[in-house]
Design a protein around this motif. Structure first.
Motif, PDB file in Angstrom:
ATOM      1  N   GLU A  44      27.295  21.067  46.255  1.00 10.97           N
ATOM      2  CA  GLU A  44      28.416  21.375  45.196  1.00 10.97           C
ATOM      3  C   GLU A  44      28.641  23.008  45.285  1.00 10.97           C
ATOM      4  OE1 GLU A  44      28.769  17.700  42.486  1.00 10.97           O
ATOM      5  OE2 GLU A  44      28.821  19.615  41.676  1.00 10.97           O
ATOM      6  N   ARG A  45      30.043  23.353  44.777  1.00 10.81           N
ATOM      7  CA  ARG A  45      30.232  24.761  44.794  1.00 10.81           C
ATOM      8  C   ARG A  45      29.604  25.251  43.513  1.00 10.81           C
ATOM      9  NH1 ARG A  45      36.475  26.087  45.083  1.00 10.81           N
ATOM     10  NH2 ARG A  45      36.018  24.707  47.007  1.00 10.81           N
ATOM     11  N   GLU A  46      28.656  26.497  43.719  1.00 11.28           N
ATOM     12  CA  GLU A  46      27.845  26.977  42.318  1.00 11.28           C
ATOM     13  C   GLU A  46      28.474  28.543  42.226  1.00 11.28           C
ATOM     14  OE1 GLU A  46      23.832  27.139  43.917  1.00 11.28           O
ATOM     15  OE2 GLU A  46      24.229  28.959  45.281  1.00 11.28           O
ATOM     16  N   PHE A  47      28.002  28.793  41.063  1.00  7.81           N
ATOM     17  CA  PHE A  47      28.490  29.948  40.424  1.00  7.81           C
ATOM     18  C   PHE A  47      27.634  30.998  41.199  1.00  7.81           C
ATOM     19  CE2 PHE A  47      29.508  33.283  37.771  1.00  7.81           C
ATOM     20  CZ  PHE A  47      28.288  34.025  37.199  1.00  7.81           C
ATOM     21  N   VAL A  48      28.004  32.263  41.366  1.00  7.02           N
ATOM     22  CA  VAL A  48      27.295  33.447  41.984  1.00  7.02           C
ATOM     23  C   VAL A  48      27.326  34.691  40.895  1.00  7.02           C
ATOM     24  CG1 VAL A  48      27.274  34.936  43.833  1.00  7.02           C
ATOM     25  CG2 VAL A  48      27.750  32.652  44.428  1.00  7.02           C
ATOM     26  N   SER A  49      28.685  35.042  40.695  1.00  3.25           N
ATOM     27  CA  SER A  49      28.638  36.290  39.823  1.00  3.25           C
ATOM     28  C   SER A  49      30.027  36.085  39.298  1.00  3.25           C
ATOM     29  CB  SER A  49      28.492  37.549  40.742  1.00  3.25           C
ATOM     30  OG  SER A  49      28.360  38.648  39.760  1.00  3.25           O
ATOM     31  N   ALA A  50      30.059  37.028  38.004  1.00  4.22           N
ATOM     32  CA  ALA A  50      31.416  36.881  37.312  1.00  4.22           C
ATOM     33  C   ALA A  50      31.494  38.442  36.667  1.00  4.22           C
ATOM     34  CB  ALA A  50      31.762  35.754  36.387  1.00  4.22           C
ATOM     35  N   ILE A  51      32.651  38.821  36.463  1.00  7.80           N
ATOM     36  CA  ILE A  51      32.943  40.133  35.724  1.00  7.80           C
ATOM     37  C   ILE A  51      34.277  39.990  34.764  1.00  7.80           C
ATOM     38  CG2 ILE A  51      34.271  40.908  37.615  1.00  7.80           C
ATOM     39  CD1 ILE A  51      33.151  43.709  36.945  1.00  7.80           C
ATOM     40  N   SER A  52      34.135  40.422  33.682  1.00  3.98           N
ATOM     41  CA  SER A  52      35.202  40.568  32.631  1.00  3.98           C
ATOM     42  C   SER A  52      36.174  41.208  33.155  1.00  3.98           C
ATOM     43  CB  SER A  52      34.678  40.880  31.432  1.00  3.98           C
ATOM     44  OG  SER A  52      34.180  42.160  31.332  1.00  3.98           O
ATOM     45  N   SER A  54      37.547  43.990  31.598  1.00  8.36           N
ATOM     46  CA  SER A  54      37.089  45.480  31.581  1.00  8.36           C
ATOM     47  C   SER A  54      36.235  45.883  32.411  1.00  8.36           C
ATOM     48  CB  SER A  54      36.701  45.517  29.918  1.00  8.36           C
ATOM     49  OG  SER A  54      35.306  44.735  29.845  1.00  8.36           O
ATOM     50  N   GLY A  55      35.067  45.010  32.965  1.00  6.69           N
ATOM     51  CA  GLY A  55      34.236  45.155  33.820  1.00  6.69           C
ATOM     52  C   GLY A  55      32.877  45.492  32.977  1.00  6.69           C
ATOM     53  N   TYR A  56      32.835  45.358  31.650  1.00  3.28           N
ATOM     54  CA  TYR A  56      31.757  45.736  30.793  1.00  3.28           C
ATOM     55  C   TYR A  56      30.763  44.387  30.737  1.00  3.28           C
ATOM     56  CZ  TYR A  56      34.211  49.945  29.150  1.00  3.28           C
ATOM     57  OH  TYR A  56      34.593  51.119  28.881  1.00  3.28           O
ATOM     58  N   ARG A  57      31.281  43.298  31.074  1.00  3.43           N
ATOM     59  CA  ARG A  57      30.508  42.353  31.056  1.00  3.43           C
ATOM     60  C   ARG A  57      30.281  41.520  32.563  1.00  3.43           C
ATOM     61  NH1 ARG A  57      32.627  37.617  28.037  1.00  3.43           N
ATOM     62  NH2 ARG A  57      31.002  36.646  28.511  1.00  3.43           N
ATOM     63  N   THR A  58      29.194  41.398  32.871  1.00  3.89           N
ATOM     64  CA  THR A  58      29.142  40.884  34.433  1.00  3.89           C
ATOM     65  C   THR A  58      27.710  39.589  34.088  1.00  3.89           C
ATOM     66  OG1 THR A  58      27.131  42.409  34.591  1.00  3.89           O
ATOM     67  CG2 THR A  58      29.390  42.780  35.279  1.00  3.89           C
ATOM     68  N   SER A  59      27.760  38.758  35.084  1.00  2.15           N
ATOM     69  CA  SER A  59      26.851  37.656  34.774  1.00  2.15           C
ATOM     70  C   SER A  59      26.370  37.076  36.499  1.00  2.15           C
ATOM     71  CB  SER A  59      27.472  36.345  34.329  1.00  2.15           C
ATOM     72  OG  SER A  59      26.568  35.454  34.128  1.00  2.15           O
ATOM     73  N   TYR A  60      25.220  37.149  36.563  1.00  2.00           N
ATOM     74  CA  TYR A  60      24.643  36.739  37.865  1.00  2.00           C
ATOM     75  C   TYR A  60      23.873  35.449  38.026  1.00  2.00           C
ATOM     76  CZ  TYR A  60      25.943  41.410  39.146  1.00  2.00           C
ATOM     77  OH  TYR A  60      26.584  42.615  39.478  1.00  2.00           O
ATOM     78  N   ALA A  61      23.867  34.779  39.049  1.00  3.98           N
ATOM     79  CA  ALA A  61      23.270  33.656  39.158  1.00  3.98           C
ATOM     80  C   ALA A  61      21.794  34.252  39.491  1.00  3.98           C
ATOM     81  CB  ALA A  61      23.450  32.723  40.516  1.00  3.98           C
ATOM     82  N   GLY A  66      19.665  41.172  41.417  1.00  3.83           N
ATOM     83  CA  GLY A  66      18.963  42.255  42.154  1.00  3.83           C
ATOM     84  C   GLY A  66      19.292  42.490  43.195  1.00  3.83           C
ATOM     85  N   ARG A  67      20.058  41.548  43.971  1.00  4.08           N
ATOM     86  CA  ARG A  67      20.582  41.723  45.294  1.00  4.08           C
ATOM     87  C   ARG A  67      22.017  41.901  45.412  1.00  4.08           C
ATOM     88  NH1 ARG A  67      20.031  37.700  49.015  1.00  4.08           N
ATOM     89  NH2 ARG A  67      20.188  35.865  47.318  1.00  4.08           N
ATOM     90  N   PHE A  68      22.950  41.174  44.785  1.00  5.55           N
ATOM     91  CA  PHE A  68      24.277  41.267  44.549  1.00  5.55           C
ATOM     92  C   PHE A  68      24.631  42.113  43.457  1.00  5.55           C
ATOM     93  CE2 PHE A  68      25.231  36.881  46.814  1.00  5.55           C
ATOM     94  CZ  PHE A  68      24.406  37.302  47.756  1.00  5.55           C
ATOM     95  N   THR A  69      25.940  42.626  43.534  1.00  3.82           N
ATOM     96  CA  THR A  69      26.580  43.632  42.683  1.00  3.82           C
ATOM     97  C   THR A  69      28.119  43.176  42.574  1.00  3.82           C
ATOM     98  OG1 THR A  69      24.972  45.133  42.704  1.00  3.82           O
ATOM     99  CG2 THR A  69      26.934  45.774  41.584  1.00  3.82           C
ATOM    100  N   ILE A  70      28.558  42.805  41.465  1.00  2.00           N
ATOM    101  CA  ILE A  70      30.035  42.640  41.339  1.00  2.00           C
ATOM    102  C   ILE A  70      30.821  43.839  40.406  1.00  2.00           C
ATOM    103  CG2 ILE A  70      29.826  41.422  39.009  1.00  2.00           C
ATOM    104  CD1 ILE A  70      32.096  39.596  40.080  1.00  2.00           C
ATOM    105  N   SER A  71      31.840  44.140  41.057  1.00  2.00           N
ATOM    106  CA  SER A  71      32.578  45.199  40.699  1.00  2.00           C
ATOM    107  C   SER A  71      34.033  44.895  40.621  1.00  2.00           C
ATOM    108  CB  SER A  71      32.095  46.400  41.348  1.00  2.00           C
ATOM    109  OG  SER A  71      32.536  46.686  42.520  1.00  2.00           O
TER     110      SER A  71
END
Length: 124
Positions: A44-52, A54-61, A66-71
């Motif tokens: 199934e398609r799975e969540f990796v990362s998200a960003i609001s 504003s950029g102030y809120r981020t989320s990671y699987a 520690g390996r991936f960074t969203i911006s």
């Protein structure tokens, strides 16, 4: 409507890095939250990362913390996913997603618009 186009996928050896980009166009004035999901064959398609917006809120699987960074760069309407220390299990098609009424950043159903995906293959 928001159109999303991903780029930056490719083949890389384990331990290597890639940076994915997602360019948004159309109704970006709606200030969409953005995310990356991935789907490996037979899964199934799975969540990796998200960003609001504003950029102030981020989320990671947990699997990528520690390996991936969203911006994001709102002036360019572009979201990035920097992927370091890649593992063979990161191999998948990576999809960019956008939504304007996101309650749960990790939930696939909260996103209204999707890109066509970009293939990431990590060799061992």
């Amino acid at each position: 409507q928001v159109q999303l186009v991903e780029s930056g996928g490719g083949l890389v050896q384990a331990g290597g890095s890639l940076r994915l980009s997602c360019a948004a166009s159309g109704r970006t004035s709606s200030r969409p939250g953005m995310a990356w999901f991935r789907q490996a064959p037979g899964t199934e398609r799975e969540f990796v990362s998200a960003i609001s917006w504003s950029g102030y809120r981020t989320s990671y699987a947990d699997s990528v913390k520690g390996r991936f960074t969203i911006s994001r760069d709102n002036a360019k309407n572009t979201v990035y996913l920097q992927m370091n220390s890649l593992k063979p299990e990161d191999t998948a098609v990576y999809y960019c997603a956008a939504g304007s009424s996101i309650v749960n950043m990790n939930r696939r159903g909260d996103y209204d618009y999707w890109g066509q995906g970009t293939q990431v293959t990590v060799s061992s």
